[in-house]
Design an enzyme around this catalytic site. Sequence first.
Site, PDB file in Angstrom:
ATOM      1  N   CYS A 155      26.438 -31.924 -23.473  1.00 48.53           N
ATOM      2  CA  CYS A 155      25.915 -30.571 -23.252  1.00 48.53           C
ATOM      3  C   CYS A 155      24.420 -30.620 -22.934  1.00 48.53           C
ATOM      4  O   CYS A 155      23.639 -31.185 -23.705  1.00 48.53           O
ATOM      5  CB  CYS A 155      26.163 -29.704 -24.487  1.00 48.53           C
ATOM      6  SG  CYS A 155      25.350 -28.090 -24.430  1.00 48.53           S
ATOM      7  N   CYS A 175      22.232 -28.835 -25.868  1.00 50.12           N
ATOM      8  CA  CYS A 175      22.174 -29.317 -27.249  1.00 50.12           C
ATOM      9  C   CYS A 175      20.853 -30.047 -27.518  1.00 50.12           C
ATOM     10  O   CYS A 175      20.254 -30.625 -26.599  1.00 50.12           O
ATOM     11  CB  CYS A 175      23.347 -30.263 -27.526  1.00 50.12           C
ATOM     12  SG  CYS A 175      24.894 -29.407 -27.926  1.00 50.12           S
ATOM     13  N   HIS A 230      26.390 -26.272 -31.178  1.00 47.39           N
ATOM     14  CA  HIS A 230      27.155 -26.062 -29.958  1.00 47.39           C
ATOM     15  C   HIS A 230      28.376 -25.179 -30.187  1.00 47.39           C
ATOM     16  O   HIS A 230      28.887 -24.566 -29.242  1.00 47.39           O
ATOM     17  CB  HIS A 230      27.593 -27.437 -29.416  1.00 47.39           C
ATOM     18  CG  HIS A 230      28.286 -27.402 -28.098  1.00 47.39           C
ATOM     19  ND1 HIS A 230      27.622 -27.214 -26.903  1.00 47.39           N
ATOM     20  CD2 HIS A 230      29.611 -27.550 -27.778  1.00 47.39           C
ATOM     21  CE1 HIS A 230      28.497 -27.233 -25.907  1.00 47.39           C
ATOM     22  NE2 HIS A 230      29.702 -27.434 -26.404  1.00 47.39           N
ATOM     23  N   ASN A 280      25.221 -13.678 -21.054  1.00 46.46           N
ATOM     24  CA  ASN A 280      26.584 -13.744 -20.524  1.00 46.46           C
ATOM     25  C   ASN A 280      27.402 -14.602 -21.483  1.00 46.46           C
ATOM     26  O   ASN A 280      27.068 -15.761 -21.711  1.00 46.46           O
ATOM     27  CB  ASN A 280      26.612 -14.370 -19.137  1.00 46.46           C
ATOM     28  CG  ASN A 280      25.970 -13.481 -18.088  1.00 46.46           C
ATOM     29  OD1 ASN A 280      26.056 -12.263 -18.167  1.00 46.46           O
ATOM     30  ND2 ASN A 280      25.313 -14.074 -17.117  1.00 46.46           N
ATOM     31  N   SER A 299      27.943 -20.568 -17.588  1.00 48.63           N
ATOM     32  CA  SER A 299      28.226 -21.921 -17.117  1.00 48.63           C
ATOM     33  C   SER A 299      28.243 -22.964 -18.218  1.00 48.63           C
ATOM     34  O   SER A 299      28.599 -24.116 -17.978  1.00 48.63           O
ATOM     35  CB  SER A 299      27.179 -22.328 -16.062  1.00 48.63           C
ATOM     36  OG  SER A 299      25.882 -22.298 -16.617  1.00 48.63           O
ATOM     37  N   HIS A 330      27.534 -23.460 -24.894  1.00 50.96           N
ATOM     38  CA  HIS A 330      26.512 -23.473 -25.948  1.00 50.96           C
ATOM     39  C   HIS A 330      25.892 -22.077 -26.043  1.00 50.96           C
ATOM     40  O   HIS A 330      25.563 -21.470 -25.019  1.00 50.96           O
ATOM     41  CB  HIS A 330      25.437 -24.509 -25.613  1.00 50.96           C
ATOM     42  CG  HIS A 330      24.514 -24.807 -26.755  1.00 50.96           C
ATOM     43  ND1 HIS A 330      24.588 -25.981 -27.485  1.00 50.96           N
ATOM     44  CD2 HIS A 330      23.510 -24.092 -27.312  1.00 50.96           C
ATOM     45  CE1 HIS A 330      23.658 -25.970 -28.423  1.00 50.96           C
ATOM     46  NE2 HIS A 330      22.995 -24.820 -28.331  1.00 50.96           N
ATOM     47  N   HIS A 333      23.709 -19.178 -25.746  1.00 52.19           N
ATOM     48  CA  HIS A 333      22.419 -18.994 -25.100  1.00 52.19           C
ATOM     49  C   HIS A 333      22.379 -17.690 -24.319  1.00 52.19           C
ATOM     50  O   HIS A 333      23.405 -17.069 -24.040  1.00 52.19           O
ATOM     51  CB  HIS A 333      22.123 -20.170 -24.155  1.00 52.19           C
ATOM     52  CG  HIS A 333      22.945 -20.176 -22.901  1.00 52.19           C
ATOM     53  ND1 HIS A 333      24.271 -20.570 -22.877  1.00 52.19           N
ATOM     54  CD2 HIS A 333      22.628 -19.823 -21.619  1.00 52.19           C
ATOM     55  CE1 HIS A 333      24.730 -20.473 -21.635  1.00 52.19           C
ATOM     56  NE2 HIS A 333      23.757 -20.014 -20.856  1.00 52.19           N
ATOM     57  N   GLN A 343      19.370 -15.425 -21.442  1.00 49.62           N
ATOM     58  CA  GLN A 343      18.343 -15.656 -20.439  1.00 49.62           C
ATOM     59  C   GLN A 343      17.291 -14.550 -20.455  1.00 49.62           C
ATOM     60  O   GLN A 343      17.554 -13.438 -20.937  1.00 49.62           O
ATOM     61  CB  GLN A 343      18.976 -15.749 -19.047  1.00 49.62           C
ATOM     62  CG  GLN A 343      19.964 -16.900 -18.893  1.00 49.62           C
ATOM     63  CD  GLN A 343      20.462 -17.044 -17.472  1.00 49.62           C
ATOM     64  OE1 GLN A 343      19.688 -17.190 -16.530  1.00 49.62           O
ATOM     65  NE2 GLN A 343      21.779 -17.002 -17.309  1.00 49.62           N
TER      66      GLN A 343
END
Length: 348
Positions: A52, A55, A115, A155, A163, A166, A168, A170
Amino acid sequence: MEKFNFTEHSHRRFNPLNGEWILVSPHRTKRPWQGKVENLNEERRPEYDPKCYLCPGNERSGGQKNPDYADTFVFQNDFSALVPDVPNGEFSDGELFYAKSEQGFCKVICFSPRHDLTIPEMDVTNIKKVIDLWQNEYRELGKLDFVNYVQIFENKGDIMGCSNPHPHGQVWSQNSIPGEPAKEQERQKAYYQKHGRTMLGDYVKRELELKERILVENDYFVALVPFWATWPFEAMILPKKEVANLIQLSDEDKKAFADCYKKLTVMYDNLFETSFPYSAGVHQAPTDGEEHPEWHLHMHFYPPLLRSATVKKFMVGYEMMANPQRDITAEQSAERLRSLPAEHYKTK
């Protein structure tokens, strides 16, 4: 003649935030869908994945190496849609052809070093650390002369364009105010000029009186299904007091925000007992150096699942060519979500 009832008959609902309408057809579903039971072989991810690129300690796709972070971590997107070193320029050919350069930054925020976690599986203390980071990014990016808007979003799920699994989100910041916040800017400003109060401040007060669409409530924040909801289980998180941006939130406010964020997303996961996909984003005052008393901070959640863990609802046909349409009403969605257990289904 039969009396009109908006819980039974087709009607349009107005969205005061963007000035648009949605067609609601409740007669097509006389009651909330029970949902299709599916035995999904849900992937169990490890706490750490050596492959990943998000990570701790791993090399990212752009070649940089992540630090061994223990809480949250933010970095400039290795493949940014917006970059700061774009020369000023524009193209114009009459009234029909116009383009203009756009500067900005795109950053990635890792919510946790683990993760295998998502927001509904994190504790409130760690979710607050995510909101702390949002607050700091809004403050620091907003200080830049060429940044007039900071868009924070998440998202969740590959069907929403995520995509990497993990956890996250933006942060994109740019010269111009993007389309959706710009619509809300115009509508909120007009309301404030007319009433001297924020539109969403009045809206939250009325929703708290009605209690029909409230999902989660604490001392400082509320999560609800908006009256004008478009997506099947759309929701919003809003502060009860008039707050224009994240900087104005105290530590107690941020804890309350994190509490609503967790409880709402647990509801989502429990609905079809799956990691519920959505796109979510914070809308707040621009960073253009002007006062924006009309703005009321809020967070939108747009989830695509309709009847089950695999049946999605996207904008197609009539909705793309005319205007959005839904069958299940906002009130039915709220009732369905409220009826779910508070405990995450994975902990059973």
